[in-house]
Scaffold this active site. Sequence first.
Site: not given
Ligand code: NAD
Length: 481
Positions: A249, A227, A151, A283, A461, A231
Site C-alpha cells: 500500500e 509506506g 501517519n 495517503c 487489504e 520503499t
Molecule cells: P516509508 O516508506 O519511509 O516507511 C514505511 C515503513 O517502512 C517504516 O516502518 C519504515 O521503517 C519501513 N522501511 C523503510 N525502509 C525499509 C526497507 N528498506 N525495508 C523494509 N522496511 C523499510 O514511509 P513513511 O514515510 O513512513 O510513510 C509515508 C508514506 O506512506 C507516504 O508515501 C504515504 O502515501 C504512504 N502511505 C500509504 C498508505 C496506503 O494505504 N496506500 C497509507 C498511509 C501512508
Amino acid sequence: MQKIINYIDGNYCEPLSRKWLDNYNPATGEVYSTIANSNAKDIAKAYEAAKAAFPGWSNTSIEERSKILLKIATLIEKRLLPLAEAEARDNGKPLSLALAVDIPRASSNFRFFGNAITQFASEAHESIGLGTMNFTLRQPLGVVGCISPWNLPLYLFTWKIAPAIAAGNTVVAKPSEVTPMTAFLLGEICTEAGLPKGVLNIVHGTGPSAGQAIVAHPNIKAISFTGGTATGEHIARTAAPMFKKLSLELGGKNPNLIFADCDYDKMLAITVKSSFANQGQICLCGSRIFVEQSIYEKFKKDFITKVEQLKIGDPFDAKTDMGALVSKPHLEKVQSYIALAEKEGGKILSGGKPVKVAGFEKGYYLEPTIIEVYDDQCRVNQEEIFGPVVTIMPFTTEEEALQMANGVKYGLSATLWTADLNRTMRMSKKIEAGIVWVNTWLNRDLRTPFGGMKDSGVGREGGFEALRFFTEAKNVCIKYE
Ligand code: NAD
C-alpha cells in the site's frame, strides 16, 4: 527517559545491540523517549518466537481466536484516552483526531477481523460427470511480516496485524521508527487479552536495519507493507526472488474533482478536511484540486477564507485543527516543495510559511498551503508531498478533468463532487484509482477492498481480501465412485 523496547515471545526486551534511537515530540521538537534500534539479530529472535507459536495458534479454534481479538479491541477502547494522548504526543496530530479516528479505528480493526474470521469460508466445486469433488482449503501462511508508516500509527499497524493473526498466522511486525509509541503499548494489551506468547512480536528500529531484515528473512512468508512508493519498490526487489507474497500500500497524489453542479457548501467543508486533516499527512488526502471553470474563482475565494480560519497549534489544545508535522526532515521536505512551486511558476494563494506556536517554538508547524498551478504536469502536481499543501487548477470539460486526474503515476483514491448520476458512473469507471468517493471523503466500510492502482500499490487489504492475502488457497480434489 522512557525506553521503547521490543515485545518478543510475550516479553518486553531490550535490543540485542543495546543501541537506541531518539524519539521526538513533534509539537515541541524535543526528544522525549528512546527507541530500540533493532537489527537482523532481533528479527531472527522474533522469527523464532513466531515460528514456535505457529503450530499452536494455527490450530486454535476460530472461536478462541475471535474471542482474543475481540478482547484486544475492548482493551484498546478502554484505554482510548492514554492511547490517544500517546499518539498525539508521538505524531504531532491533534488529540481530538486521535480520540475520534486513530484509536477507535485501531479497536475496530481487531473487532472487525475478530468477527470476519468467523464468517470466512471457501468455495467447493463439484465436477458432475467426472465424479470429483473439489474444495478450497485456506490455510495460514506461517510467519508473516507487517511493516507500517508514521501517519496513522496504531490504525495502520493493527490494520495488518489483526487479519494476519485472525487467519492463524504468527507475526513479526515493525511500526515506523518515527512513531513507535502506541505499537509499544499494544504489547501489554495483547498480553492482557491472553494472546499466546509469540503470536505477535513487535520489533522497533529503522527501515534499512530492522525493516530490511524482516523482508530479507528467508522464512518469513509474506510481507504486508504500507509506506512510500520508493520503499515499496525496494521491498518488492528484495522479496521477489524469494517468491514472497506481497501486499504493498504505497503513496498517492489524489485528485479532488469539483463540478459546478455539486452541493457547494458540503463540498467546501469536506474539501477543507480532505486537504488538511492530519496536517495533510493521510495517503487519501486530496492533494490535487481540479475545479470546473464556472465556479473556479468563487471556490478559490471561499476555500482560502475557510482554510485561513484553521487553527494551528498545540495538539493537546481542544481548539486546534492542525498540529505539528511529524518530523523536522519531513517539514523540510514539504517546505522544499513550496519553494519548488514558486520556481515552477506556481502562485502561493495562502500559507506557505512555518508557524511559531507560543510556548512550542521548536515544534514543526506549517501553515496550510494552497498553490495555484498552471500546468498539471509540473512537479508539485506530480510528486507526493504528503503535507499540508494542495494545488488547485481549473478545468472546462469532463474529458479534461479525467485526463488531469489520471495524469500521474499514482492511483490510490479520487473524490468526485457532482449531482449528475450519469457523470458519476462514467467517471467512476474511468478514474484510475483503488477508491472513488462521490460526494464524500474518507468514508470507510471495512468490508470493502482497499488499495491502489499504478504506483500506489499492489494487492488489496480490507474485508475478506485481507484474509485471502494471509492464507494459502489449496485445491483438494476427491474422486468418488
Ligand atoms: P516509508 O516508506 O519511509 O516507511 C514505511 C515503513 O517502512 C517504516 O516502518 C519504515 O521503517 C519501513 N522501511 C523503510 N525502509 C525499509 C526497507 N528498506 N525495508 C523494509 N522496511 C523499510 O514511509 P513513511 O514515510 O513512513 O510513510 C509515508 C508514506 O506512506 C507516504 O508515501 C504515504 O502515501 C504512504 N502511505 C500509504 C498508505 C496506503 O494505504 N496506500 C497509507 C498511509 C501512508
